[in-house]
Write an enzyme that holds these catalytic residues in place. Structure first.
Site, short mmCIF file in Angstrom:
data_model
loop_
_atom_site.label_atom_id
_atom_site.label_comp_id
_atom_site.label_asym_id
_atom_site.label_seq_id
_atom_site.Cartn_x
_atom_site.Cartn_y
_atom_site.Cartn_z
N ARG A 73 -102.69 -10.42 -10.44
CA ARG A 73 -103.43 -10.82 -11.66
C ARG A 73 -104.20 -12.11 -11.43
NH1 ARG A 73 -100.98 -13.44 -16.55
NH2 ARG A 73 -102.62 -13.44 -18.14
N HIS A 119 -108.15 -12.24 -11.88
CA HIS A 119 -108.81 -13.07 -12.89
C HIS A 119 -109.67 -14.18 -12.27
CE1 HIS A 119 -106.38 -11.96 -16.73
NE2 HIS A 119 -106.48 -10.93 -15.90
N HIS A 121 -102.61 -1.44 -13.09
CA HIS A 121 -101.67 -1.53 -14.20
C HIS A 121 -100.38 -0.76 -13.93
CE1 HIS A 121 -104.60 -2.84 -17.66
NE2 HIS A 121 -104.30 -3.81 -16.81
N TRP A 147 -96.21 -0.73 -17.85
CA TRP A 147 -96.97 0.51 -17.95
C TRP A 147 -96.24 1.69 -17.29
CZ3 TRP A 147 -99.33 -4.21 -17.23
CH2 TRP A 147 -100.41 -4.54 -18.05
#
Length: 356
Positions: A114, A118, A241, A257
């Protein structure tokens, strides 16, 4: 032939003394004779010059031998240029740091992905601004953007590694860590190359450039098209995910998920496509939960991938073949990590073996 240093020092002092005891010739007021037997001015001057020269040489040696004016050699060290092996050491150090004990599901891998995502996903193709070069999430206001909540965990995990390898830029460290996390959690080999440079807080991108999980297909396309991705690449990247989970204290959403949030598979697509989902009844933001176990969740942006016809055909493709997913994900993820980076001409791609 060499002489002991004390002898040479004594000799140099004697030469100095002799030089200053040489007397200048006395001129007769009435007549001055110059012949081969008389010590004329030229001969005395020659002796004087020789004496002074010897004195200077002796004195130079004396001062040099005593480190008084000894010249220091210029620094000839070449600048450090890291090689593949140096970056491999960084990769292995990150791999050794993935075990998270009680944190989340026992791995820092998902949060490192992540962070890499990002840091890279702020790129704007129209202005060629943002992206993984700069490592600007170290600073406010970017570190305080809502989409980056909780990424201080990942940055703190990597800070000791940066201290051990201070030559690596934060952009290179964060993206290489993302590559490491994908591979160490069972994912495909990701091609990667170094070349990101650090920047200061003035280079922080504006807020709002990252996807909002609460929105639908139009928003997803706006965000990813701005970076230069197409529909197929969007769906391939969404497969990340399969890893990690949401946290109420970060995004407001809650839950994983998939049933194996520390191992990358194509389960995200099979669950999204084949399971039944309903709106979760709770006090948090709108999200879906699975009918069977009520332990999994999907975001509105996830469900948009099966509601939109063009997105759905890629969901179906990846649900049928994990190999197809891995192939397309590896390409799209490598592209994501390079957004906005001005690499040196000829910078080669590297692949790192999974840590033993």
């Amino acid at each position: 032939m060499s002489f002991p240093r004390p002898v040479l020092r004594s000799a140099s002092r004697s030469v100095f003394a002799a030089a200053f005891r040489v007397k200048a010739p006395i001129r007769n007021a009435t007549a001055v004779r110059y012949n081969s037997s008389a010590p004329g001015p030229a001969k005395n001057n020659s002796l004087l010059y020789a004496a002074v020269g010897l004195a200077l040489l002796g004195g130079g040696y004396y001062y040099y031998s005593n480190d008084i004016v000894k010249p220091k050699p210029a620094a000839l060290a070449k600048p450090f240029v890291p090689t593949y092996e140096d970056y491999k050491k960084v990769y292995n150090k990150v791999a050794d740091s993935l075990d998270a004990g009680d944190y989340d599901d026992g791995s820092y891998g998902p949060v490192l992905i992540r962070l890499a995502w990002h840091a890279s996903g702020t790129y704007d193709a129209k202005t060629n601004a943002g992206g993984s070069s700069g490592g600007t999430m170290r600073y406010m206001p970017e570190s305080g953007h809502g989409a980056n909540n909780g990424l201080d965990v990942a940055r703190n995990v990597l800070e000791p590694i940066h201290a051990e390898f201070p030559w690596i830029s934060y952009g290179d460290l964060w993206t290489l860590s993302g590559v490491c996390a994908v591979q160490e959690m069972g994912g495909p080999t990701i091609k990667w190359r170094p070349g990101r440079t650090d920047a200061d807080a003035s280079a922080c991108p504006p807020d709002g450039r990252l996807p909002d999980g609460a929105k639908g297909a139009d928003h997803v396309r706006d965000i990813f098209y701005r970076m230069g991705f197409n529909d197929q690449e969007i769906v391939a990247l969404a497969g990340a995910h399969a890893l990690g989970r949401c946290h109420t204290d970060r995004s407001g959403f809650e839950g994983p998920w998939t049933f194996a949030p520390t191992y990358l598979t194509n389960d995200y697509y099979t669950l999204l496509l084949n399971d039944k989902w309903h709106w979760k009844k709770w006090n948090g933001p709108a999200q879906y939960e699975d009918d069977k176990t009520k332990s999994l969740m999907m975001l509105p942006a996830d469900m948009a991938l099966v509601k939109d016809k063009n997105f759905k055909k890629y969901v179906e493709k990846y649900a049928k073949s994990q190999d197809a997913f891995f192939e397309d994900f590896a390409k799209a993820f490598s592209k994501l990590l390079e957004l906005g980076v001005a690499f040196k001409p000829g910078q080669e791609y590297w692949e790192f073996p999974v840590s033993s």
